[in-house]
Design a protein around this motif. Structure first.
Motif, PDB file in Angstrom:
ATOM      1  N   PRO A  13       0.812  -1.221   0.000  1.00 36.90           N
ATOM      2  CA  PRO A  13       0.000   0.000   0.000  1.00 36.90           C
ATOM      3  C   PRO A  13       0.848   1.276   0.000  1.00 36.90           C
ATOM      4  O   PRO A  13       1.901   1.320   0.637  1.00 36.90           O
ATOM      5  CB  PRO A  13      -0.807  -0.088   1.296  1.00 36.90           C
ATOM      6  N   ASP A  14       0.367   2.290  -0.758  1.00 36.86           N
ATOM      7  CA  ASP A  14       1.064   3.582  -0.819  1.00 36.86           C
ATOM      8  C   ASP A  14       0.937   4.343   0.488  1.00 36.86           C
ATOM      9  O   ASP A  14       1.805   5.129   0.847  1.00 36.86           O
ATOM     10  CB  ASP A  14       0.467   4.460  -1.937  1.00 36.86           C
ATOM     11  N   ALA A  15      -0.195   4.164   1.166  1.00 37.38           N
ATOM     12  CA  ALA A  15      -0.442   4.919   2.392  1.00 37.38           C
ATOM     13  C   ALA A  15      -1.138   4.006   3.391  1.00 37.38           C
ATOM     14  O   ALA A  15      -1.814   3.054   3.006  1.00 37.38           O
ATOM     15  CB  ALA A  15      -1.326   6.131   2.079  1.00 37.38           C
ATOM     16  N   PRO A  16      -0.974   4.289   4.692  1.00 33.54           N
ATOM     17  CA  PRO A  16      -1.658   3.468   5.690  1.00 33.54           C
ATOM     18  C   PRO A  16      -3.169   3.636   5.629  1.00 33.54           C
ATOM     19  O   PRO A  16      -3.663   4.622   5.065  1.00 33.54           O
ATOM     20  CB  PRO A  16      -1.113   3.985   7.028  1.00 33.54           C
ATOM     21  N   PRO A  19      -8.422  -2.062   5.882  1.00 29.53           N
ATOM     22  CA  PRO A  19      -8.141  -3.220   5.027  1.00 29.53           C
ATOM     23  C   PRO A  19      -8.242  -2.908   3.535  1.00 29.53           C
ATOM     24  O   PRO A  19      -7.551  -3.531   2.722  1.00 29.53           O
ATOM     25  CB  PRO A  19      -9.218  -4.235   5.454  1.00 29.53           C
ATOM     26  N   GLU A  20      -9.079  -1.911   3.180  1.00 29.32           N
ATOM     27  CA  GLU A  20      -9.301  -1.608   1.754  1.00 29.32           C
ATOM     28  C   GLU A  20      -8.034  -1.148   1.022  1.00 29.32           C
ATOM     29  O   GLU A  20      -7.995  -1.161  -0.207  1.00 29.32           O
ATOM     30  CB  GLU A  20     -10.428  -0.569   1.601  1.00 29.32           C
ATOM     31  N   VAL A  21      -6.974  -0.768   1.763  1.00 30.70           N
ATOM     32  CA  VAL A  21      -5.731  -0.355   1.070  1.00 30.70           C
ATOM     33  C   VAL A  21      -4.946  -1.565   0.540  1.00 30.70           C
ATOM     34  O   VAL A  21      -3.980  -1.402  -0.200  1.00 30.70           O
ATOM     35  CB  VAL A  21      -4.803   0.520   1.969  1.00 30.70           C
ATOM     36  N   ALA A  42       4.086 -19.525  -2.814  1.00 28.21           N
ATOM     37  CA  ALA A  42       2.823 -20.230  -3.005  1.00 28.21           C
ATOM     38  C   ALA A  42       1.793 -19.774  -1.979  1.00 28.21           C
ATOM     39  O   ALA A  42       0.601 -19.707  -2.258  1.00 28.21           O
ATOM     40  CB  ALA A  42       3.041 -21.736  -2.881  1.00 28.21           C
ATOM     41  N   ALA A  43       2.280 -19.439  -0.776  1.00 30.42           N
ATOM     42  CA  ALA A  43       1.383 -19.036   0.306  1.00 30.42           C
ATOM     43  C   ALA A  43       2.158 -18.173   1.292  1.00 30.42           C
ATOM     44  O   ALA A  43       3.379 -18.310   1.425  1.00 30.42           O
ATOM     45  CB  ALA A  43       0.819 -20.267   1.013  1.00 30.42           C
ATOM     46  N   ALA A  44       1.430 -17.276   1.973  1.00 32.64           N
ATOM     47  CA  ALA A  44       2.051 -16.383   2.960  1.00 32.64           C
ATOM     48  C   ALA A  44       1.151 -16.295   4.188  1.00 32.64           C
ATOM     49  O   ALA A  44      -0.066 -16.150   4.056  1.00 32.64           O
ATOM     50  CB  ALA A  44       2.267 -14.996   2.358  1.00 32.64           C
ATOM     51  N   GLY A  45       1.747 -16.368   5.356  1.00 34.90           N
ATOM     52  CA  GLY A  45       0.979 -16.250   6.590  1.00 34.90           C
ATOM     53  C   GLY A  45       0.613 -14.804   6.872  1.00 34.90           C
ATOM     54  O   GLY A  45       1.350 -13.879   6.534  1.00 34.90           O
ATOM     55  N   VAL A  46      -0.554 -14.630   7.495  1.00 32.56           N
ATOM     56  CA  VAL A  46      -1.015 -13.305   7.922  1.00 32.56           C
ATOM     57  C   VAL A  46      -0.819 -13.225   9.434  1.00 32.56           C
ATOM     58  O   VAL A  46      -1.229 -14.134  10.163  1.00 32.56           O
ATOM     59  CB  VAL A  46      -2.500 -13.104   7.561  1.00 32.56           C
ATOM     60  N   ASN A  47      -0.177 -12.149   9.893  1.00 34.41           N
ATOM     61  CA  ASN A  47       0.119 -11.999  11.313  1.00 34.41           C
ATOM     62  C   ASN A  47      -0.329 -10.648  11.834  1.00 34.41           C
ATOM     63  O   ASN A  47      -0.475  -9.691  11.070  1.00 34.41           O
ATOM     64  CB  ASN A  47       1.628 -12.183  11.547  1.00 34.41           C
ATOM     65  N   ARG A  48      -0.521 -10.575  13.152  1.00 34.22           N
ATOM     66  CA  ARG A  48      -0.961  -9.337  13.798  1.00 34.22           C
ATOM     67  C   ARG A  48      -0.064  -8.131  13.448  1.00 34.22           C
ATOM     68  O   ARG A  48      -0.579  -7.047  13.186  1.00 34.22           O
ATOM     69  CB  ARG A  48      -1.013  -9.592  15.309  1.00 34.22           C
ATOM     70  N   PRO A  49       1.271  -8.298  13.402  1.00 31.97           N
ATOM     71  CA  PRO A  49       2.104  -7.149  13.014  1.00 31.97           C
ATOM     72  C   PRO A  49       1.781  -6.600  11.616  1.00 31.97           C
ATOM     73  O   PRO A  49       1.974  -5.410  11.360  1.00 31.97           O
ATOM     74  CB  PRO A  49       3.533  -7.705  13.055  1.00 31.97           C
ATOM     75  N   ASP A  50       1.273  -7.451  10.711  1.00 33.65           N
ATOM     76  CA  ASP A  50       0.898  -6.978   9.369  1.00 33.65           C
ATOM     77  C   ASP A  50      -0.225  -5.946   9.478  1.00 33.65           C
ATOM     78  O   ASP A  50      -0.256  -4.964   8.735  1.00 33.65           O
ATOM     79  CB  ASP A  50       0.398  -8.128   8.477  1.00 33.65           C
ATOM     80  N   GLY A  56      -0.044   1.820   9.764  1.00 33.08           N
ATOM     81  CA  GLY A  56       1.002   2.834   9.878  1.00 33.08           C
ATOM     82  C   GLY A  56       1.743   2.797  11.198  1.00 33.08           C
ATOM     83  O   GLY A  56       2.549   3.682  11.486  1.00 33.08           O
ATOM     84  N   GLY A  57       1.515   1.741  12.013  1.00 30.84           N
ATOM     85  CA  GLY A  57       2.106   1.698  13.348  1.00 30.84           C
ATOM     86  C   GLY A  57       3.318   0.804  13.501  1.00 30.84           C
ATOM     87  O   GLY A  57       3.830   0.660  14.601  1.00 30.84           O
ATOM     88  N   TYR A  58       3.800   0.205  12.420  1.00 30.44           N
ATOM     89  CA  TYR A  58       4.911  -0.749  12.557  1.00 30.44           C
ATOM     90  C   TYR A  58       5.723  -0.750  11.270  1.00 30.44           C
ATOM     91  O   TYR A  58       5.621  -1.654  10.459  1.00 30.44           O
ATOM     92  CB  TYR A  58       4.332  -2.142  12.840  1.00 30.44           C
ATOM     93  N   PRO A  59       6.525   0.309  11.059  1.00 30.86           N
ATOM     94  CA  PRO A  59       7.265   0.392   9.793  1.00 30.86           C
ATOM     95  C   PRO A  59       8.267  -0.752   9.648  1.00 30.86           C
ATOM     96  O   PRO A  59       8.783  -1.251  10.654  1.00 30.86           O
ATOM     97  CB  PRO A  59       8.003   1.738   9.897  1.00 30.86           C
ATOM     98  N   PRO A  60       8.521  -1.191   8.395  1.00 30.76           N
ATOM     99  CA  PRO A  60       9.504  -2.263   8.214  1.00 30.76           C
ATOM    100  C   PRO A  60      10.886  -1.807   8.665  1.00 30.76           C
ATOM    101  O   PRO A  60      11.208  -0.612   8.580  1.00 30.76           O
ATOM    102  CB  PRO A  60       9.483  -2.532   6.705  1.00 30.76           C
TER     103      PRO A  60
END
Length: 333
Positions: A13-16, A19-21, A42-50, A56-60
């Protein structure tokens, strides 16, 4: 040599925002640097940090891609310098600092684990983040050993369900909390020794009852806030309190004299910002201690629901609704 395209679909996403972003967008396929592999995801887990990152609360961390996703599974299609060509064509799952919600991703070779026969790519994608987190915090920082009783909050979360599985394998007695009677039943069905509905019961009183007043050797906490002081009441003398998230508040007031009198330890960690050498060391440990149980079919992640990449927004909505039991996984298809 594997053929792969120069562009791919990714959730970046360009901006925080809400979910729609989370809409698929075209990005260049990354190139593996020295020590890295390129994986066709093939697959990726979804986690709370995502979810936190999306808001916008947890920059890489520096150097990590802005594409979401901390774990993935797929096939190695190219390798960087210092990585043997024998990895090409291998099915692996990996812990990454970002980049999982995409058709291709790079991962440090040392953070990849081979996917055993009998484990699906969706299952494999649901293992690394919670396994690394529970292992480093409950078994290493909290020194939980066979025969210990431990308290883990969020018993039906990805972390909670992994903690239950590992507790059963390594001989811990595990008490979990959950927010409904259905979730309590689910946690027990997954192998929790005790499960407490924190909305209708006082978990401090219940832990005292369950342990005959002795308390727990360790607490794994992702709530923070006013749970910390309550957690300390659940600990036995010399007990360890490990914080891994602060969903209920980032500050806590604690009774220092109790910590002194009962020799309690308060610790915690975050995984994402740790360097690759630390994560590779953990991966080596897991390969020796836990992976044989994965190969034997004894450790399987609990899968809640899978979504195609294009429906990442729905996956996040499900996580934020809090109704899930186990892991939510995106499938690239």
């Amino acid at each position: 040599m594997h053929e792969f395209p120069t562009t791919m679909l990714a959730i970046d996403p360009d901006a925080p925002g809400g979910p729609e972003v989370l809409v698929p967008t075209e990005r260049p396929v990354p190139s593996p640097a020295a020590g890295e592999v390129l994986i066709r995801v093939a697959a990726a887990g979804v986690n709370r940090p995502d979810v936190l990152q999306r808001k916008g609360g947890y920059p890489p961390p520096p150097g990590a891609p802005s594409i979401l996703g901390l774990e993935l599974a797929g096939e190695v299609v190219a390798v960087g310098a210092d990585v043997g060509d024998e990895m090409i064509g291998q099915r692996v799952c990996a812990l990454v600092a970002g980049g999982g919600y995409a058709q291709y991703a790079v991962a440090p070779a040392g953070q990849c684990l081979p996917i055993p026969d009998g484990v699906t790519l969706e299952e494999a994608a649901a293992i690394p983040e919670t396994l690394f987190t529970v292992w480093t915090n409950l078994f290493e920082r909290a020194f939980a050993v066979e025969g210990d009783t431990v308290l883990v909050h969020g018993g039906t979360s990805g972390i909670g369900t992994m903690a239950i599985a590992l507790a059963n394998i390594f001989g811990l007695s595990i008490i979990v909390t959950a927010g409904s009677d259905d979730k309590v039943a689910a946690a027990k069905a997954l192998g929790a020794d005790h499960a407490i509905n924190y909305k209708t019961e006082d978990f401090v009183a219940r832990v005292a009852e369950i342990t005959s007043g002795k308390g727990c050797a360790a607490v794994l906490d992702m709530v923070g806030g006013d749970y910390v002081a309550r957690n300390l009441k659940c600990l036995a003398d010399d007990g360890r309190h490990v914080s891994i998230a602060v969903q209920g508040g980032a500050t806590a007031t604690i009774p220092i004299f109790e910590v002194m009198r009962r020799r309690l330890t308060l610790t915690g960690s975050t995984l994402r910002g740790r360097d690759t050498s630390f994560k590779a060391m953990v991966a080596d440990e897991l390969a020796r201690t836990v992976w044989p149980h994965v190969e034997a079919g004894k450790l399987k992640p609990v899968l809640d629901k899978t979504y195609p990449l294009a429906e990442a927004a729905e996956a996040h909505r499900r996580m934020e609704a809090g109704e899930h039991v186990g892991k939510i996984v995106l499938v690239m298809g």
